[in-house]
Scaffold this active site. Structure first.
Site, mmCIF file in Angstrom:
data_model
loop_
_atom_site.group_PDB
_atom_site.id
_atom_site.type_symbol
_atom_site.label_atom_id
_atom_site.label_comp_id
_atom_site.label_asym_id
_atom_site.label_seq_id
_atom_site.Cartn_x
_atom_site.Cartn_y
_atom_site.Cartn_z
ATOM 1 N N ARG A 71 7.207 36.693 16.964
ATOM 2 C CA ARG A 71 7.996 36.968 15.453
ATOM 3 C C ARG A 71 6.930 37.670 14.850
ATOM 4 O O ARG A 71 5.628 37.060 14.843
ATOM 5 C CB ARG A 71 8.418 36.073 14.986
ATOM 6 N N GLU A 164 13.420 33.025 4.533
ATOM 7 C CA GLU A 164 13.469 31.685 3.856
ATOM 8 C C GLU A 164 14.407 32.010 2.476
ATOM 9 O O GLU A 164 13.868 31.534 1.257
ATOM 10 C CB GLU A 164 12.396 30.838 3.808
ATOM 11 N N GLU A 269 11.075 28.862 12.516
ATOM 12 C CA GLU A 269 9.741 28.319 12.066
ATOM 13 C C GLU A 269 9.768 26.911 12.525
ATOM 14 O O GLU A 269 10.644 26.063 11.990
ATOM 15 C CB GLU A 269 9.387 28.581 10.835
#
Length: 868
Positions: A71, A164, A269
């Site tokens: 990522r 996020e 994450e």
């Protein structure tokens, strides 16, 4: 056995597919990913990675340990990172990932720097765009980056549109409160992905939120996404075990997302520390500290880093319908030396999977995990909720303890508790009892609190919701079930309101034996309340209270009100709160316990006094079984706010035979003696005179009576202390500070950033902006005194002067001088240092003679590179 083991390891074909069909993720496609977005910055510093003492390429090390996906984040114009993580840098590293045989996830932040739930700032180049222009910018930027990757043969296998985005993205336009706008912006990024996907290829699109254990938050967001028909494939979650709830909460949320929306799931994450040491020269920079590992339940070590990571992987692999795609570990290779921004420290190196010298840790083997490779097994038993008993009574111990299994499930398991050690129930106190759970070497544990007398508060920890409690005033709070935020148990009282508010949470406790009681409660929160008091009233005496101060999320503090002399068989206890909108906090675990020892009392507090004025408090004592002849005590107070004047007896035959103030001026020691007789319980023994200091700042000032002991000629008998507070009201003159703020804001607004004559570096502008914000915070603080206000004004004035002196001049400009600069000098022609706006033109004064003239024009012209 050897044959069976060989068959087990050889099963990646039909047997694996059967496992996937039954609900386990497909081992052949399961993501074991890493986010290594800082790699280029680390390599640029000349740092290297090692395995078994041999230097190796990071990608090779990761792949050897089972990593199959990378990522990478992309920022628009990341000046604060020295240019790293922009599209150009992405275009350099993406082909390396593909060449290493790994798949690629590109994470668009749509910002110039970090984007997360608390910060979703537009790129500077987009800040003035209208909404339609902003949508177009999202599409064009996304398409451009992806097209360049396609041309380089490194088109991603998955694309993350926003990072996020709990609060939205590109705020304020794309806030979740304006979800239609947010959906429109997301749709443009999604459309760019679909439009640039190579012919015959496929790419998954992820929408990513933090707080992976917060099901309500995910439902709220994705219900709105579903109603607007957003075209995405994957729900991404951040899950850090010390922040985002239990593994069971993560597991429940993931399964609910599958059932509710039919989407695939990725933990985008996660991370966990292997040590609590800090490699940076400035200690204390680590994000994950001891309190975080204690909350998660796994001490920091490479073995536990591996265990936690494997558990996240295995939990995702057990998502219903085989829709758990996999996991990305966030920045496992981030070494000290590269910070959050250029020149800053790294708060993450203790969560990397390499030691501080770049040597691979054993925890990297977590990525060798494959779905189906772990049999379900218990890995941890959580401490049970504490129990309370009364002196001499056996505690009612829980029959089960919560056990975490390696698939993320948490279920109750029977506990066999050890015997209570001898003597532990003979006196008030607290101890930990251990027990055994089958299949686990780790011991179960429970804290047993022994009270001298029973807790008289009914439903003290809100486990029965609002039973026995009353909420008056603004209905700004409620009981919530939230183990991550409460003090103990499952429930706690949570308050928040969007505008200024006040409330009182109370319970009237009846059936009390008359006597001396102590009230206690636990409180935590973000701070900012104008009033937050634990109080006791209606007990037959004057109201008593203790002021509480919240200092942060999950910073729980106990507050007590002592010496509650109940004379009518009841007491009303609770919290009295007022504050501005947005103030929040939690309340939990009340106790009201009758004291078996004498108790000192301080009354007369609660008044408001002015600096320089005197006031009196009254000291008394109760709960004595026998009269006393002598007494000693210490009075403690803040020497910046108060000074002790004198103590005088209010009881005939009792004398103050010594009163001495400490050298620091923060305490007074008193000794009392009866003249030939004795003194018994007395609510008014002494008059204590204090004076609020002339320069005292506004706010609460507390006097504490402590170290109280009495004697009748035999052993000393200690008594509980007490405290009383007064409010000092001192209004500061803010004229100078207001003027400094106005002047600094005007100069900030009149100047701008840019590499040209008279321009300013972004760092300089940010420094002045921060200085203005700090001064405004002092201005807004109701407790600010004159000295603090004057100091803030002087500091801001100096900051503004420093800022103006940082403007680019012919001597400091790093870029080439252009005719634009010469034009600005021409515009300023004739300006002199006597003008109020001279600061705008001073950078053009090449000969520093206090005026802009032909000499400055000529000096500037000579600096322009010739074009021939």
């Amino acid at each position: 056995m050897i044959i069976m083991l060989t068959l087990t390891l050889w099963m990646p074909g039909a047997a694996r597919q059967a496992e996937a069909a039954s609900g386990l993720s497909d081992p052949d496609t399961f993501i074991k990913g890493v986010d290594i977005s800082t790699l280029q910055a680390i390599e640029a510093k000349g740092m290297h990675y090692y395995e078994d003492g041999q230097e190796k390429d990071l990608l090779a090390i990761l792949k050897d340990h089972g990593v199959n996906y990378v990522r990478l984040r992309v920022w628009n114009q990341p000046t604060e990172s020295g240019g790293f993580n922009d599209a150009a840098k992405l275009l350099e590293i993406a082909p390396r990932v593909k060449a290493a045989g790994m798949k690629l996830l590109v994470d668009f932040h749509y910002s110039d720097f970090w984007a997360d739930p608390g910060k979703q700032e537009k790129p500077a180049a987009w800040k003035d765009l209208g909404f339609n222009e902003l949508k177009q910018a999202v599409y064009e930027y996304t398409a451009e980056v992806l097209t360049d990757l396609k041309d380089a043969g490194a088109y991603p296998d998955m694309v993350q549109v926003g990072n996020e985005i709990n609060s939205g993205m590109l705020l304020p336009d794309g806030a979740v409160s304006s979800f239609d706008n947010l959906a429109a912006l997301l749709s443009e990024g999604i459309r760019a992905v679909r439009d640039t996907t190579p012919s015959g290829g496929s790419v998954k699109i992820m929408l990513h939120l933090a707080e992976g254990g917060n099901n309500a938050k995910f439902r709220s967001f994705f219900d709105q996404a579903k109603s607007r028909n957003l075209d995405y494939d994957v729900i991404g979650m951040s899950y850090y075990p010390y922040w985002h709830g239990t593994f069971q909460e993560l597991k429940t949320n993931m399964n609910d997302m599958v059932a509710r929306y039919g989407k695939e799931i990725v933990v985008a994450e996660t991370a966990y520390p292997f040590t609590l040491e800090d490699a940076d020269p400035v200690e204390g920079g680590n994000i994950a500290k001891l309190a975080d590992t204690e909350k998660a339940g796994f001490p920091a070590s490479p073995a536990n880093q591996k265990l936690v990571t494997e558990t996240v992987l295995n939990t995702v692999a057990h998502v219903d319908e085989g829709k758990g795609l996999g996991v990305f570990y966030w920045e496992p290779a981030w070494l000290s030396g590269v910070g959050w921004k250029e020149g800053d420290v790294n708060g993450w190196e203790n969560q990397a999977m390499f030691d501080f010298d770049g040597n691979a840790l054993s925890s990297l083997d977590a990525f060798k995990y494959e779905p189906g490779s772990l049999a379900k097994a218990p890995i941890k038993v959580y401490a049970s909720e504490g129990v309370t008993t009364v002196k001499g009574q056996e505690p009612d111990l829980p029959a089960t303890a919560s056990v975490l299994y390696n698939d993320g499930s948490i279920t109750p398991a029977p506990v066999v508790w050890d015997a209570v050690p001898s003597g532990k129930l003979d006196a008030a106190g607290e101890f930990t009892l251990e027990g055994s759970v089958e299949g686990l070497a780790e011991k179960a544990s429970v804290t047993v609190k022994v009270l001298a007398n029973a807790n008289m508060v009914r439903n003290p920890g809100f486990e029965s919701w609002m039973d026995n409690w009353t909420l008056t005033g603004d209905q700004a709070g409620s009981v919530k079930n939230d183990t991550a935020n409460v003090h103990a148990g499952a429930n706690g009282f949570n308050y928040w309101y969007g505008s200024d508010y006040a409330y009182k949470l109370s319970q009237t406790v009846t059936g009390l034996e008359n006597g001396i009681y102590t009230l206690k409660a636990w409180i935590s929160g973000g701070g900012g309340e104008t009033k937050l008091r634990l109080f006791a009233d209606g007990y037959g005496g004057d109201p008593l209270y203790t002021d509480a101060v919240n200092t942060g999320w999950n910073v729980w503090k106990p507050y007590t009100v002592g010496n509650i002399a109940v004379t009518n068989g009841q007491a009303t206890i609770g919290i009295d709160m007022a504050g501005p909108g947005g103030t929040w906090g939690w309340i939990d675990d009340f106790e009201l316990v009758r004291m078996s020892q004498p108790a000192g009392t301080l009354t007369g507090g609660g008044m408001t006094v002015s600096p320089g004025s005197s006031f009196d408090l009254t000291f008394g004592i109760g709960g004595l079984e026998n009269p006393f002849r002598t007494e000693e005590m210490t009075l403690r107070y803040d020497p910046q706010k108060l000074e002790f004047v004198e103590a005088s007896s209010l009881v005939e035959g009792l004398k103050v035979v010594r009163q001495t103030v400490s050298d620091e001026g923060n305490a007074a020691y008193l000794v009392l003696a009866a003249e030939g007789g004795t003194v018994s319980n007395e609510a008014s023994l002494l008059k204590l005179t204090f004076k609020a200091k002339a320069g005292a700042a506004s706010g609460s000032a507390v006097v504490e009576a402590a170290n109280i002991a009495v004697s009748d000629g035999g052993p000393l008998i200690s008594a509980t202390g007490s405290s009383a507070s007064v409010t000092i009201s001192a209004a500061a003159d803010m004229t100078a500070l207001d003027a400094a703020i106005a002047d600094a804001e005007a100069k900030y607004a009149a100047t701008s950033a840019g590499a040209y004559l008279g321009g300013y570096a972004t760092e300089s502008r940010n420094a002045l902006k921060d200085a203005i914000a700090a001064a405004k915070a002092v201005r807004a603080d109701a407790t600010t005194g004159q000295a603090k206000a004057d100091a803030a004004a002087a500091k801001l004035t100096l900051a503004a002067e420093t800022y103006l002196n940082s403007a680019y001049t012919l001597e400091t400009l790093g870029a080439a001088v252009t005719i634009r600069d010469l034009a600005n000098v021409s515009i300023a022609y004739g300006k002199t240092a006597s003008g109020a706006d001279w600061y705008l033109f001073k950078p053009y004064d090449a000969d520093k003679n206090g005026k802009i003239d032909i000499m400055d024009l000529a000096a500037t012209a000579r600096k322009i590179p010739g074009k021939f």
